[in-house]
Design a protein around this motif. Structure first.
Motif, short mmCIF file in Angstrom:
data_model
loop_
_atom_site.label_atom_id
_atom_site.label_comp_id
_atom_site.label_asym_id
_atom_site.label_seq_id
_atom_site.Cartn_x
_atom_site.Cartn_y
_atom_site.Cartn_z
N THR A 14 52.65 -51.99 -7.55
CA THR A 14 52.71 -51.97 -6.09
C THR A 14 51.56 -51.13 -5.56
O THR A 14 50.95 -50.36 -6.31
CB THR A 14 54.03 -51.34 -5.58
N LEU A 16 50.60 -47.89 -3.35
CA LEU A 16 51.30 -46.61 -3.21
C LEU A 16 52.19 -46.62 -1.98
O LEU A 16 51.77 -46.98 -0.88
CB LEU A 16 50.30 -45.46 -3.12
N GLN A 17 53.44 -46.22 -2.17
CA GLN A 17 54.41 -46.12 -1.09
C GLN A 17 54.84 -44.66 -0.95
O GLN A 17 54.89 -43.92 -1.93
CB GLN A 17 55.63 -47.00 -1.41
N GLN A 20 57.21 -43.05 -3.36
CA GLN A 20 56.75 -42.82 -4.73
C GLN A 20 56.02 -41.50 -4.91
O GLN A 20 55.80 -41.06 -6.04
CB GLN A 20 55.82 -43.97 -5.17
N ALA A 23 57.46 -38.62 -7.24
CA ALA A 23 57.38 -38.99 -8.66
C ALA A 23 55.95 -38.89 -9.16
O ALA A 23 55.71 -38.50 -10.32
CB ALA A 23 57.94 -40.40 -8.88
N LEU A 24 54.98 -39.23 -8.32
CA LEU A 24 53.58 -39.12 -8.73
C LEU A 24 53.15 -37.67 -8.90
O LEU A 24 52.34 -37.36 -9.78
CB LEU A 24 52.66 -39.84 -7.75
N VAL A 64 50.42 -48.44 -8.20
CA VAL A 64 51.45 -47.69 -8.91
C VAL A 64 52.20 -48.63 -9.85
O VAL A 64 52.53 -49.76 -9.48
CB VAL A 64 52.44 -47.04 -7.91
N GLU A 66 55.64 -49.21 -11.92
CA GLU A 66 57.05 -48.84 -12.05
C GLU A 66 57.61 -49.60 -13.24
O GLU A 66 57.37 -50.79 -13.39
CB GLU A 66 57.84 -49.21 -10.79
N HIS A 69 62.23 -49.66 -12.36
CA HIS A 69 62.43 -48.93 -11.11
C HIS A 69 62.07 -47.45 -11.18
O HIS A 69 62.45 -46.67 -10.30
CB HIS A 69 63.87 -49.09 -10.60
N GLU A 70 61.31 -47.04 -12.19
CA GLU A 70 60.86 -45.64 -12.32
C GLU A 70 59.34 -45.61 -12.27
O GLU A 70 58.67 -46.37 -12.98
CB GLU A 70 61.35 -45.07 -13.66
N VAL A 71 58.79 -44.74 -11.43
CA VAL A 71 57.34 -44.58 -11.34
C VAL A 71 56.84 -43.94 -12.64
O VAL A 71 57.30 -42.85 -13.01
CB VAL A 71 56.95 -43.71 -10.13
N TYR A 74 49.81 -44.65 -12.46
CA TYR A 74 49.05 -45.09 -11.30
C TYR A 74 47.58 -45.10 -11.61
O TYR A 74 47.13 -44.51 -12.59
CB TYR A 74 49.34 -44.22 -10.08
#
Length: 194
Positions: A14, A16-17, A20, A23-24, A64, A66, A69-71, A74
């Motif tokens: 994705t 970058l949101q 996130q 987590a980054l 990114v 995932e 569903h886990e980052v 990136y």
């Protein structure tokens, strides 16, 4: 060495949101710890903070990865004159390395850069980071030399002309070609054509 970890069921890329970002920040701390463990200090390899990551988006395309569903990783890249993709950052959480995630991120970069007409990727990498050097070698990157394509040599010349050092002590420049997108076979998707 046998890897007992479960293979990822789903890897999603994705842009970058905002959700996130925490987590980054944690991922940055885990990844920079790998460098600190081999003798780099925090001044040489600092962990990006929340504000650093937000600032990165101003001049870079940040993608990114995932996993389920886990980052977990990136990359950040930008278009630099004369039309090469400059990879600023590629990081995968140490718990998720050697699972194809960095490879998928590089594929994402190649696809996006190819869509913009770029044919080369360049990056800086710490020579002492053996894991990074091995990954980039396997991904088709080579050390910058006089045998590099004209675009890459022109990029180096433009950077040298800026007056700022191209690398810091202990860094190397690597480059790789972005292969053209495979063309469709004649007749593919040509249903009903005569």
């Amino acid at each position: 060495m046998h890897d007992e970890r479960t293979a990822p069921q789903r890897i999603r890329m994705t842009g970058l949101q905002e959700a996130q970002l925490p987590a980054l920040v944690a991922l940055e701390q885990a990844c920079t710890a790998m460098y600190h463990d081999i003798g780099f200090d925090a001044a040489e390899v600092p962990a990006r903070t929340l504000s650093d990551l937000v600032a990165l988006t101003r001049q870079h395309d940040v993608r990114v990865a995932e996993v389920d569903h886990e980052v977990v990783g990136y990359l950040a890249w930008r278009d630099e004159a004369p039309g090469v993709a400059y990879l600023e950052e590629l990081s995968v959480h140490p718990d998720h390395q050697r699972r194809g995630i960095a490879t998928r991120l590089i594929e994402e970069l190649r696809e996006r850069a190819r869509e913009l007409g770029m044919q080369q990727i360049v990056l800086r990498s710490w020579e002492r980071a053996s894991w990074a050097q091995a990954f980039y070698r396997k991904a088709g990157f080579a050390r910058l030399g006089d045998d590099a394509p004209a675009e890459v040599r022109a990029w180096r010349s433009e950077r040298d002309a800026s007056g700022r050092p191209l690398t810091r002590p202990g860094e190397v420049i690597l480059w790789a070609t972005i292969a053209p997108k495979p063309s469709e076979e004649p007749g593919d998707g040509d249903f009903g054509a005569s």
